[in-house]
Design an enzyme around this catalytic site. Structure first.
Site, PDB file in Angstrom:
ATOM      1  N   SER A 472       0.817  -1.206   0.000  1.00  0.00           N
ATOM      2  CA  SER A 472       0.000   0.000   0.000  1.00  0.00           C
ATOM      3  C   SER A 472       0.860   1.269   0.000  1.00  0.00           C
ATOM      4  CB  SER A 472      -0.964  -0.038   1.189  1.00  0.00           C
ATOM      5  OG  SER A 472      -1.967   0.927   1.069  1.00  0.00           O
ATOM      6  N   ASP A 483      10.053   5.653 -10.021  1.00  0.00           N
ATOM      7  CA  ASP A 483       9.636   6.410 -11.203  1.00  0.00           C
ATOM      8  C   ASP A 483      10.477   7.673 -11.392  1.00  0.00           C
ATOM      9  OD1 ASP A 483       7.723   4.584 -11.873  1.00  0.00           O
ATOM     10  OD2 ASP A 483       6.027   5.979 -11.789  1.00  0.00           O
ATOM     11  N   LYS A 497      -0.719  -4.276  -3.328  1.00  0.00           N
ATOM     12  CA  LYS A 497      -1.995  -3.643  -2.952  1.00  0.00           C
ATOM     13  C   LYS A 497      -2.027  -2.228  -3.531  1.00  0.00           C
ATOM     14  CE  LYS A 497      -4.775  -2.030   0.949  1.00  0.00           C
ATOM     15  NZ  LYS A 497      -4.708  -0.603   0.557  1.00  0.00           N
TER      16      LYS A 497
END
Length: 724
Positions: A472, A483, A497
């Site tokens: 999460s 990224d 998740k």
């Protein structure tokens, strides 16, 4: 670091994990209350409405059948109590539970629950009766097949009898191998089984209702949950890392509440009047409230009596750990206070990575973050107080900067997530403004949550350590760092998740007086990384992988039958601080060469392989000679490792001499068990040390190869302290 050899203690312990964990206030187990009827209808309204739920589902006969199946599996996950005949008798409820929830007339759930209690008590009685029989010989090829998650329901009680006989024989064999005499074994197991029967007898209507509504909630998606009022309070406490009380961690042993640990700085510790192992037998409020005898009470009811608003008093009757239980108790008075649960907060340390080939040693700061906690109430007040994961980490980073560390590792292993806002704030400590996560709501609208604060707290080299238990908010942070090319991601692929939950207070609709209906943790959105990819199902894949400790088929989002699929959306513009692709081959080569010589890392790898091999069997032998030989091999291996540690000058494993005593944690000395858990935190951690070494490698390679550094790091990143 040694991976514990984990095998189930008994079928009783396995089967009772879920419901016993939900023990709450006393209530009539026979029929639902008016509050529960209202709560059921409110939950139905939420989960079937697209204005609230990300993936609403109509509550019809098809979903009713799923709720029926999940409810039975919640009560009896190992298929150890209900028989196929029982399930056939309950079939009439399969298509009726939808109507029960809509109308609030959830009596069928209570009838199923009552049958469950009856069957558990029957099984416990059977297990206790077996202790007096001549069945405890351990020769031949008998085995105990403990994993029944995917097994069919036993046809009848005769089939269950055979299963339980093997379970009891395994419990007996473990104690025998630990050196216990037959009469001591019989006494220990009879007490163990009697305690389980007592715990089942304490389950009540609140337990039945919460288990049932959770069967409905998790049929919508794996991360939607219903919390009764007391469970909701515990959830908020875990997120805020604070409570109001005396600062003592309690545990029930037999019929008595025992002090397990004292919270540093709490009233209990500061008073000097309470210590681990002490038994609390009475509780009174303020200076003149009546004392209530709490022997035999459920632990959550005792906790509710001891907790209270800061500044108020509580009186406790305490039998010291060293005294017999029927001794005259000592009465102490404590002033309640607001307690910060520091043990669960972010912690920092500095590791020194030795230099090689004449290179200087590197000092790497490590932040261990167990959860993305946040005091939501304090945040609503916007007063800068209350627990905050990002604020605690920021303080640690400032300290690292002052100590001139060379790089930082953020350890998110087994961090199951928490506050989405904290994940955004934490990412902002390492990037200079920009999108962190994209949140897509049920209607398709995408909202971008960004770091809007100029500047960074730590601009130097960064790595993030993850494993399958990182989920999460951990995946949001690790994925955003990846990224942006802001740091190296090291470890195992994460949980997967990729959904967002929100707490909905059910008391706000009926304008309830007090807390009566509970809360729903409701899936409201799906999140995507700045690059557009979801972490859902796939997780975050590390740049430098470690051996897989838990297979994706055993643990993770992909194991849920109703999990959302992976997908992606359009990327949003964001800075690329670097691209480590060209650097990774060198880092992997250096990593492989180093761990090939690292005994701790090799031992960890061996233990992982052994653990996975043994758990894949899903059974244990009931042949005493085989089990004793296995026990002797493990003991010899532990001894050999400790000797090798001494010879190599490595830290000794504080649990390296530990053997299986055949007991459950609640049967051991509670204070000693708490010390053992503390010792486990100090075990050698080759994965963390290797992560620091990988980051040090990256620094060295980029320092010595300016052309590669220019290829890997952008101009903006090169201006930071990634290179000297």
């Amino acid at each position: 670091m040694k991976v514990a050899k984990i095998l189930p203690v008994s079928l009783l312990a396995l089967a009772l994990t879920a419901p016993v964990a939900w023990l709450t206030a006393q209530a009539d187990a026979g029929s639902p209350s008016a509050e529960q009827a209202t709560a059921a209808k409110l939950v139905y309204g939420l989960l079937s409405d697209s204005r609230y739920a990300y993936r609403p589902r109509a509550l019809d006969d098809k979903l009713s059948a799923e709720v029926f199946k999940r409810y039975l599996e919640s009560l009896d996950p190992g298929k150890l109590f209900f028989t196929a005949a029982d399930v056939a008798k309950l079939e009439g409820y399969r298509a009726r539970l939808d109507d029960a929830i809509k109308s609030g007339e959830v009596g069928p759930a209570f009838e199923i629950f009552n049958l469950y209690q009856t069957r558990v008590n029957e099984r416990v009685a059977h297990a206790r009766a077996l202790l007096g029989k001549d069945i405890f010989t351990f020769e031949g090829s008998d085995r105990w097949e403990y994993d029944r998650e995917h097994a069919p329901w036993a046809a009848d009680t005769a089939e269950l009898d055979k299963l339980w006989q093997q379970s009891v024989r395994n419990d007996w064999l473990r104690l025998k191998l630990a050196g216990k005499a037959p009469e001591e074994i019989r006494k220990t197991l009879d007490k163990r089984y009697a305690n389980i029967s007592r715990s089942i007898g304490e389950l009540n209507g609140i337990d039945a209702f919460q288990t049932f509504l959770n069967a409905y909630a998790t049929s919508i998606d794996p991360h939607t949950d219903y919390f009764d009022p007391r469970a909701a309070e515990r959830f908020e406490q875990s997120m805020s890392l604070s409570l109001e009380g005396i600062g003592a961690q309690l545990q029930r042993q037999d019929d008595v509440i025992v002090v397990r640990e004292l919270v540093p700085g709490g009233p209990a510790m500061l008073s000097g009047k309470l210590k681990p192992g002490d038994r609390i037998v009475g509780v009174g409020q303020n200076g003149d409230g009546p004392m209530e005898d709490v022997i035999g009470w459920r632990i959550d009811d005792v906790v509710a009596k001891i907790k209270g608003p800061k500044g108020t008093q509580v009186r406790l009757d305490v039998v010291p750990a060293e005294a017999v239980l029927d001794s005259k108790p000592t009465r102490i008075t404590l002033n309640r206070a607001r307690i910060r649960l520091e043990e669960q907060a972010a912690k920092g340390e500095v590791l020194t990575v030795p230099g090689v080939d004449g290179q200087p040693a590197r000092r790497i700061g490590v932040v261990k973050l167990p959860a993305f906690y946040q005091d939501f109430d304090a945040r609503r007040r916007n007063n800068g107080e209350g627990a905050s994961a990002s604020r605690d980490v920021q303080r640690l980073l400032v300290g690292f900067r002052e100590q001139n560390v060379d790089g930082v590792v953020i350890d998110l292993r087994n961090n199951g997530g928490g506050s989405l806002g904290e994940a955004v704030e934490l990412t902002g400590l390492f990037i200079d403004r920009g999108p962190v996560v994209q949140v897509r709501e049920s209607g398709g609208r995408v909202q971008v949550d960004s770091d809007t604060t100029s500047g960074v707290t730590w601009e130097g080299p960064l790595a993030v350590l993850i494993n399958r238990g990182s989920a999460s908010a951990s995946e949001i942070f690790a994925g955003a760092i990846q990224d942006y090319g802001r740091g190296l991601i090291i470890g195992e692929t994460t949980f997967g998740k990729g959904t967002v939950q929100n707490l909905v207070d059910l008391d706000r609709w009926p304008m309830a007086d007090g807390k009566r209906f509970g809360q729903v943790k409701l899936t409201i959105a799906q999140f995507f990384l700045p690059g557009g990819s979801s972490t859902q199902n796939k997780g975050v894949v590390p740049d430098i992988p470690f051996p897989v400790s838990v297979d994706a088929s055993e643990f993770g989002e992909s194991t849920y039958d109703n999990a959302l699929p992976w997908t992606r959306i359009a990327a949003v513009p964001h800075i690329r601080y670097g691209d480590f692709t060209a650097l990774l081959p060198q880092l992997k080569t250096l990593h492989d060469a180093r761990v090939a010589k690292d005994r701790e890392f090799q031992w960890w790898r061996e233990d992982i392989a052994q653990f996975r091999e043994e758990t894949a069997k899903k059974w244990v032998s009931l042949n005493e000679a085989e089990r004793r030989a296995e026990r002797d091999r493990d003991a010899a291996k532990r001894k050999q490792r400790q000797e090798e540690r001494r010879a190599l000058g490595l830290d000794l494993d504080p649990l390296g001499d530990e053997t299986d005593d055949g007991l459950t944690s609640s049967e051991r000395n509670i204070a000693e068990e708490a010390k053992r858990e503390k010792a486990a935190e100090k075990r050698p951690d080759p994965l963390l040390r290797e992560s620091a070494a990988i980051l040090a490698d990256a620094l060295q390679v980029l320092d010595s190869d300016r052309r590669l550094s220019a290829q890997v790091l952008s101009e903006k990143a090169s201006a930071t302290r990634w290179t000297d």
